[in-house]
Design an enzyme around this catalytic site. Sequence first.
Site, PDB file in Angstrom:
ATOM      1  CE  LYS A  83      -1.812   2.031   4.156  1.00 60.24           C
ATOM      2  NZ  LYS A  83      -2.787   2.044   5.202  1.00 60.24           N
ATOM      3  CB  SER A 108      -5.419   2.804 -15.566  1.00 64.85           C
ATOM      4  OG  SER A 108      -4.823   3.857 -16.298  1.00 64.85           O
ATOM      5  CE1 TYR A 134      -5.047  -0.193 -17.053  1.00 67.61           C
ATOM      6  CE2 TYR A 134      -7.387  -0.316 -16.515  1.00 67.61           C
ATOM      7  CZ  TYR A 134      -6.373   0.068 -17.377  1.00 67.61           C
ATOM      8  OH  TYR A 134      -6.671   0.716 -18.541  1.00 67.61           O
TER       9      TYR A 134
END
Length: 131
Positions: free
Chosen positions: A9, A25, A58
Amino acid sequence: MLRHFLLGKIHRATVTRASLDYVGSITLDPLLIEAAGFLENEKIDIYDVTNGSRLSTYVIPGIPGSGEVGINGAAAHLVDAGDLVILAAYGWMSEEEAQGRLPKVVFVDAQNRITSKESQERTPAVANAFA
């Protein structure tokens, strides 16, 4: 049985741009991608600290060293430039696999430069209890 665990993260990154006119994205500085253990085209979740929006998209790489966190496509309706976001990737693994694996937790400054890398996080109250 497989369970879902945090792999990596980036904590409280600042969105550098939000562009509706893009296929989709999130564009990230490759230095951030590597530090968090993300892969190109990997699904990640975006948690907008500023407004509470949550979405999945993504990863695509931007320019190394740019500090870019660019929100592309429809997500730009939910996340604005200047927002603080948490970016997280998860993966399925067995309990045995999870026992020896720690997530990559990346902390950044206001320009999305890496300030520290950790392998765990604790809330301040819990962290103080272990001090």
